[in-house]
Motif scaffolding. Structure first.
Motif, mmCIF file in Angstrom:
data_model
loop_
_atom_site.group_PDB
_atom_site.id
_atom_site.type_symbol
_atom_site.label_atom_id
_atom_site.label_comp_id
_atom_site.label_asym_id
_atom_site.label_seq_id
_atom_site.Cartn_x
_atom_site.Cartn_y
_atom_site.Cartn_z
ATOM 1 N N GLY A 247 0.800 -1.215 0.000
ATOM 2 C CA GLY A 247 0.000 0.000 0.000
ATOM 3 C C GLY A 247 0.832 1.265 0.000
ATOM 4 N N GLY A 248 2.126 1.157 0.356
ATOM 5 C CA GLY A 248 2.957 2.348 0.466
ATOM 6 C C GLY A 248 4.258 2.267 -0.302
ATOM 7 N N VAL A 249 5.126 1.326 0.068
ATOM 8 C CA VAL A 249 6.471 1.265 -0.513
ATOM 9 C C VAL A 249 6.437 1.037 -2.012
ATOM 10 C CG1 VAL A 249 8.670 0.030 -0.498
ATOM 11 C CG2 VAL A 249 7.484 0.479 1.662
ATOM 12 N N ILE A 250 5.709 0.016 -2.449
ATOM 13 C CA ILE A 250 5.678 -0.310 -3.882
ATOM 14 C C ILE A 250 5.053 0.815 -4.702
ATOM 15 C CG2 ILE A 250 4.790 -1.917 -5.617
ATOM 16 C CD1 ILE A 250 7.078 -3.027 -3.922
ATOM 17 N N PRO A 251 3.873 1.369 -4.330
ATOM 18 C CA PRO A 251 3.323 2.476 -5.114
ATOM 19 C C PRO A 251 4.253 3.685 -5.206
ATOM 20 C CG PRO A 251 1.623 1.562 -3.705
ATOM 21 C CD PRO A 251 2.909 0.921 -3.290
ATOM 22 N N VAL A 252 4.954 4.018 -4.115
ATOM 23 C CA VAL A 252 5.884 5.153 -4.132
ATOM 24 C C VAL A 252 7.034 4.870 -5.092
ATOM 25 C CG1 VAL A 252 7.578 6.427 -2.772
ATOM 26 C CG2 VAL A 252 5.307 6.032 -1.846
ATOM 27 N N LEU A 253 7.577 3.656 -5.041
ATOM 28 C CA LEU A 253 8.661 3.299 -5.957
ATOM 29 C C LEU A 253 8.195 3.341 -7.410
ATOM 30 C CD1 LEU A 253 10.406 0.303 -4.126
ATOM 31 C CD2 LEU A 253 11.310 2.613 -4.490
ATOM 32 N N LEU A 254 6.981 2.889 -7.655
ATOM 33 C CA LEU A 254 6.455 2.896 -9.020
ATOM 34 C C LEU A 254 6.324 4.316 -9.556
ATOM 35 C CD1 LEU A 254 3.661 0.150 -8.803
ATOM 36 C CD2 LEU A 254 5.917 -0.042 -9.862
ATOM 37 N N LEU A 255 5.801 5.203 -8.738
ATOM 38 C CA LEU A 255 5.671 6.589 -9.164
ATOM 39 C C LEU A 255 7.036 7.229 -9.382
ATOM 40 C CD1 LEU A 255 2.767 7.773 -6.819
ATOM 41 C CD2 LEU A 255 2.642 7.369 -9.277
ATOM 42 N N LEU A 304 -8.613 -8.486 -7.565
ATOM 43 C CA LEU A 304 -8.256 -7.090 -7.817
ATOM 44 C C LEU A 304 -8.582 -6.222 -6.604
ATOM 45 C CD1 LEU A 304 -7.222 -4.983 -9.839
ATOM 46 C CD2 LEU A 304 -9.567 -4.736 -10.669
ATOM 47 N N SER A 305 -9.721 -6.492 -5.971
ATOM 48 C CA SER A 305 -10.105 -5.703 -4.799
ATOM 49 C C SER A 305 -9.125 -5.903 -3.644
ATOM 50 C CB SER A 305 -11.529 -6.077 -4.346
ATOM 51 O OG SER A 305 -11.554 -7.317 -3.659
ATOM 52 N N LEU A 306 -8.611 -7.118 -3.478
ATOM 53 C CA LEU A 306 -7.664 -7.383 -2.404
ATOM 54 C C LEU A 306 -6.338 -6.657 -2.629
ATOM 55 C CD1 LEU A 306 -8.159 -11.194 -1.633
ATOM 56 C CD2 LEU A 306 -9.094 -9.220 -0.421
ATOM 57 N N VAL A 307 -5.933 -6.558 -3.893
ATOM 58 C CA VAL A 307 -4.690 -5.844 -4.213
ATOM 59 C C VAL A 307 -4.857 -4.347 -3.968
ATOM 60 C CG1 VAL A 307 -3.062 -5.257 -6.038
ATOM 61 C CG2 VAL A 307 -3.941 -7.587 -5.861
ATOM 62 N N VAL A 308 -5.938 -3.776 -4.479
ATOM 63 C CA VAL A 308 -6.174 -2.335 -4.317
ATOM 64 C C VAL A 308 -6.415 -1.981 -2.850
ATOM 65 C CG1 VAL A 308 -7.692 -0.410 -4.955
ATOM 66 C CG2 VAL A 308 -7.093 -2.156 -6.653
ATOM 67 N N ALA A 309 -6.990 -2.907 -2.083
ATOM 68 C CA ALA A 309 -7.309 -2.651 -0.671
ATOM 69 C C ALA A 309 -6.078 -2.397 0.175
ATOM 70 C CB ALA A 309 -8.085 -3.833 -0.088
ATOM 71 N N LYS A 310 -4.897 -2.747 -0.320
ATOM 72 C CA LYS A 310 -3.672 -2.495 0.447
ATOM 73 C C LYS A 310 -3.483 -0.998 0.724
ATOM 74 C CE LYS A 310 -2.602 -6.819 0.457
ATOM 75 N NZ LYS A 310 -2.711 -7.617 1.704
ATOM 76 N N ILE A 311 -3.981 -0.161 -0.178
ATOM 77 C CA ILE A 311 -3.809 1.287 0.009
ATOM 78 C C ILE A 311 -4.667 1.803 1.167
ATOM 79 C CG2 ILE A 311 -4.034 3.552 -1.091
ATOM 80 C CD1 ILE A 311 -3.409 2.164 -3.759
ATOM 81 N N PRO A 312 -6.003 1.568 1.178
ATOM 82 C CA PRO A 312 -6.760 2.013 2.349
ATOM 83 C C PRO A 312 -6.360 1.290 3.633
ATOM 84 C CG PRO A 312 -8.162 0.720 0.869
ATOM 85 C CD PRO A 312 -6.908 1.034 0.121
ATOM 86 N N GLU A 313 -5.877 0.055 3.525
ATOM 87 C CA GLU A 313 -5.389 -0.627 4.727
ATOM 88 C C GLU A 313 -4.210 0.130 5.317
ATOM 89 O OE1 GLU A 313 -4.503 -4.679 3.795
ATOM 90 O OE2 GLU A 313 -6.598 -5.204 3.401
ATOM 91 N N LEU A 314 -3.312 0.601 4.456
ATOM 92 C CA LEU A 314 -2.180 1.397 4.943
ATOM 93 C C LEU A 314 -2.663 2.682 5.600
ATOM 94 C CD1 LEU A 314 0.832 1.992 5.251
ATOM 95 C CD2 LEU A 314 0.771 3.001 2.952
ATOM 96 N N VAL A 315 -3.697 3.303 5.021
ATOM 97 C CA VAL A 315 -4.280 4.506 5.627
ATOM 98 C C VAL A 315 -4.780 4.185 7.031
ATOM 99 C CG1 VAL A 315 -6.113 6.238 5.447
ATOM 100 C CG2 VAL A 315 -4.886 5.498 3.385
ATOM 101 N N GLY A 316 -5.401 3.021 7.194
ATOM 102 C CA GLY A 316 -5.878 2.599 8.507
ATOM 103 C C GLY A 316 -4.738 2.372 9.485
#
Length: 336
Positions: A247-255, A304-316
């Motif tokens: 939810g955090g490390v991988i998306p930041v690296l991708l961007l 797909l929902s489980l993969v995308v859910a990592k982002i709001p899980e990180l927010v939590g």
């Protein structure tokens, strides 16, 4: 089945309307000793419960609310009014107890004194109403046998629940697995049997509701890990690590690598990082098609929902540690 005197029920809810009426009626067919815990309803829930002869606890809403606190207060009231109670059925007010469940669960606990909690299949009433309802229904379908935890609906042994002092009222989400963790530490067992238990009505039709629910999961992971993460079980360590990584490390690296690639400051092969989410998706899809045995289209959507859910899980997760750092107390995260 004639209602045994040793059997009682605790139902919690707030503004559940017709869903609560169905819940009370389905429970009352077998259990006569019922306590309903209300958290500030304005829809006539209290009046309806009282009209059925159900004992009502009005939760003091000036104190931070949690489902754990509501269940505890209902449990205490039930034992105060009916001290002979040996087993208690906990039900959320948006659920309807399935025919035959209480008889099957009661028989199971009677025959296995090592079992603290028995649960069954919670089924979503309207999975076709939205993708989000469907995801809930898939989530509820867990393996039969000895389990690590249960959800909000279950039949519990009073002796065992009292041994761990019930739910932890400070846990605002994931309070059932946290209590089950403490039960298992005392060598009690939790079982899921192959029997329909309750019909649940999520009424989740919007993306924002799904996001809030996933965020609540992340908060539960963080709080559970903070409480028991250093145990031999490493409680919720994997879930917190997954939320932080995906939810955090991988998306930041991708961007970062994508931005650098656009301006020509990074080797093109670094874009292979974009394959990582695809690898995770395929891993989850394999599980959805395999052990979960889902049809292809629902399996793809659920994965797909489980993969995308990592982002709001990180927010939590972040929300939990932010609240803890500020010592601001914890309030529930609602999705409906």
């Amino acid at each position: 089945m004639e209602s045994p005197k040793c059997l009682g029920a605790v139902i919690i809810g707030r503004n559940e309307g017709d869903r609560l009426k169905a819940c009370l009626r389905s429970t009352h067919t077998v259990i006569k000793n019922i306590v309903y815990v209300d958290s500030g309803s304005t829809d006539g829930s209290i009046e309806f419960a009282e009209s059925m002869g159900v004992s009502v606890v009005n939760l003091d809403t000036s104190i931070p609310f949690s489902a754990a606190r509501a269940r505890n207060e209902g449990f205490r009231q039930l034992l105060k009014e009916h001290p002979e109670t040996e087993y208690v059925q906990f039900v959320d007010g948006d659920c309807q107890v399935a025919d035959g469940w209480l008889e099957a669960a009661y028989s199971f606990l009677e025959n296995d004194p090592s079992c603290a909690i028995v649960c069954g299949r919670r089924q979503e009433k309207f999975p076709e109403a939205s993708f989000y309802n469907l995801f809930c229904d898939i989530e509820w379908d867990t393996p039969v046998g000895e389990a690590g935890a249960c959800g909000g609906d279950f039949l519990g042994r009073v002796e065992a629940l009292e041994a761990v002092e019930g739910f932890n009222p400070s846990v605002i989400a994931g309070e059932e697995p946290e209590m089950c963790f403490r039960l298992r530490e005392k060598n009690w067992k939790i079982f899921r049997i192959d029997h329909l238990m309750t019909h649940h009505d999520a009424q989740m039709t919007e993306f924002q509701q799904w996001w809030q629910r996933a965020k609540r999961c992340g908060h539960a992971y963080a709080q559970g890990f903070d409480m028991h993460g250093m145990s031999p079980e490493k409680y919720y360590r994997r879930e917190v690590k997954s939320a932080i990584t995906w939810g955090g490390v991988i998306p930041v690296l991708l961007l970062l690598v994508t931005g650098l690639a656009i301006v020509g400051l990074t080797p093109p092969f670094s874009l292979v990082l974009w394959l990582l989410p695809a690898v995770l998706f395929l891993k989850v899809l394999k599980y959805s098609l395999g052990p979960k045995k889902l049809p292809f289209q629902p399996a793809v959507l659920y994965s797909l929902s489980l993969v995308v859910a990592k982002i709001p899980e990180l927010v939590g997760v972040q929300k939990y540690y932010q609240r803890k750092r500020k010592n601001s107390g914890f309030s529930i995260i609602e999705y409906k």
